[in-house]
Design an enzyme around this catalytic site. Sequence first.
Site, PDB file in Angstrom:
ATOM      1  N   ASP A 155     -46.097 -86.498 -90.093  1.00 47.70           N
ATOM      2  CA  ASP A 155     -47.216 -86.638 -91.140  1.00 47.70           C
ATOM      3  C   ASP A 155     -48.614 -86.788 -90.490  1.00 47.70           C
ATOM      4  O   ASP A 155     -48.746 -87.848 -89.740  1.00 47.70           O
ATOM      5  CB  ASP A 155     -47.095 -88.078 -91.996  1.00 47.70           C
ATOM      6  CG  ASP A 155     -48.160 -88.356 -93.159  1.00 47.70           C
ATOM      7  OD1 ASP A 155     -47.630 -88.039 -94.274  1.00 47.70           O
ATOM      8  OD2 ASP A 155     -49.074 -88.889 -92.677  1.00 47.70           O
TER       9      ASP A 155
ATOM     10  N   TYR B 221     -57.927 -87.544 -89.673  1.00 44.09           N
ATOM     11  CA  TYR B 221     -57.541 -88.289 -88.421  1.00 44.09           C
ATOM     12  C   TYR B 221     -58.030 -87.424 -87.071  1.00 44.09           C
ATOM     13  O   TYR B 221     -58.224 -88.089 -86.018  1.00 44.09           O
ATOM     14  CB  TYR B 221     -55.814 -88.198 -88.115  1.00 44.09           C
ATOM     15  CG  TYR B 221     -55.120 -88.759 -89.203  1.00 44.09           C
ATOM     16  CD1 TYR B 221     -55.798 -89.984 -90.059  1.00 44.09           C
ATOM     17  CD2 TYR B 221     -53.683 -88.752 -89.157  1.00 44.09           C
ATOM     18  CE1 TYR B 221     -55.098 -90.527 -90.921  1.00 44.09           C
ATOM     19  CE2 TYR B 221     -53.027 -89.687 -90.073  1.00 44.09           C
ATOM     20  CZ  TYR B 221     -53.705 -90.361 -90.968  1.00 44.09           C
ATOM     21  OH  TYR B 221     -52.964 -91.131 -92.044  1.00 44.09           O
TER      22      TYR B 221
ATOM     23  N   LYS C  22     -52.012 -84.711 -95.135  1.00 47.22           N
ATOM     24  CA  LYS C  22     -53.194 -85.239 -96.043  1.00 47.22           C
ATOM     25  C   LYS C  22     -54.450 -84.560 -95.933  1.00 47.22           C
ATOM     26  O   LYS C  22     -55.558 -85.067 -95.410  1.00 47.22           O
ATOM     27  CB  LYS C  22     -53.021 -86.737 -95.954  1.00 47.22           C
ATOM     28  CG  LYS C  22     -51.861 -87.593 -96.293  1.00 47.22           C
ATOM     29  CD  LYS C  22     -52.062 -89.068 -96.236  1.00 47.22           C
ATOM     30  CE  LYS C  22     -52.278 -89.419 -94.927  1.00 47.22           C
ATOM     31  NZ  LYS C  22     -51.023 -89.580 -94.047  1.00 47.22           N
TER      32      LYS C  22
ATOM     33  N   HIS D 141     -55.871 -86.693-100.318  1.00 50.90           N
ATOM     34  CA  HIS D 141     -55.965 -87.995 -99.347  1.00 50.90           C
ATOM     35  C   HIS D 141     -56.107 -89.179-100.255  1.00 50.90           C
ATOM     36  O   HIS D 141     -55.313 -90.279-100.275  1.00 50.90           O
ATOM     37  CB  HIS D 141     -56.635 -87.717 -98.150  1.00 50.90           C
ATOM     38  CG  HIS D 141     -56.348 -88.974 -97.042  1.00 50.90           C
ATOM     39  ND1 HIS D 141     -56.587 -88.546 -95.727  1.00 50.90           N
ATOM     40  CD2 HIS D 141     -55.997 -90.347 -97.334  1.00 50.90           C
ATOM     41  CE1 HIS D 141     -56.309 -89.458 -94.902  1.00 50.90           C
ATOM     42  NE2 HIS D 141     -55.688 -90.639 -95.841  1.00 50.90           N
TER      43      HIS D 141
END
Length: 231
Positions: free
Chosen positions: A53, A58, A87, A121
């Site tokens: 994931d 990020y 996401k 997200h």
Amino acid sequence: MALKPDSYVVLNDGNKMPVIGFGTADPKWAKYTKELSGECTKVAIDTGYRHIDCAFLYGNEVQVGQAIRSKIADGTLKREDIFYTGKQLWNNNHTPERVRLGLEKSLKDLQLDYMDLFLIHFPVEFKPGDDLFPRDENGKLVFHNTDIRETWKAMEACRDAGLVRSIGVSNFNRRQLELILNMPGLKYKPVCNQVECHIFLNQSKLLEFCKSHDIVLVGFCVLGSGRPKGW
């Protein structure tokens, strides 16, 4: 590698998702480097994880993608053995014309042909553009108001184009899910809703609602979570 029946759930579109996933986390919050997140992904795969994931926010999709490809190259697994959740759809990309563009950029960074699971997200939209956290002259976030149903239609088109296998959401409440579930012309229901879920936040009401619509509730921070000062 064949998944054992008790190691996956069958999503409402028929695809199989491994029950336990390795969350690559946000290096900025977890206080480690992007390169280390890639190394951790390799270790996770060697340990037996087959569900990875990640998220556009990020900033480590390149490193995570490299880790996955390296494990494919050394014969540890095949692409079809990995279930990749992205996401990917961050708050600045909710307008329909930006949905596919953002997805294609992430696929290029990952060097993958498709995502197994593509998620919104957050059900919150910022001003469209390349700034992840757009702010006005007073330092306040600048929001936007695209109808989430239009965003969902663009995601359905990405699935039809073969860029993703399944589509779902993250951090949605019941009313936000109902907007999608009740939209005219719905082609694909969300397969999952990924939310914080643990003993201190058991999400029992949301879980029952998701079950009633054959939507899998995916828990993150399942051992509990910290509270960053900014939140």
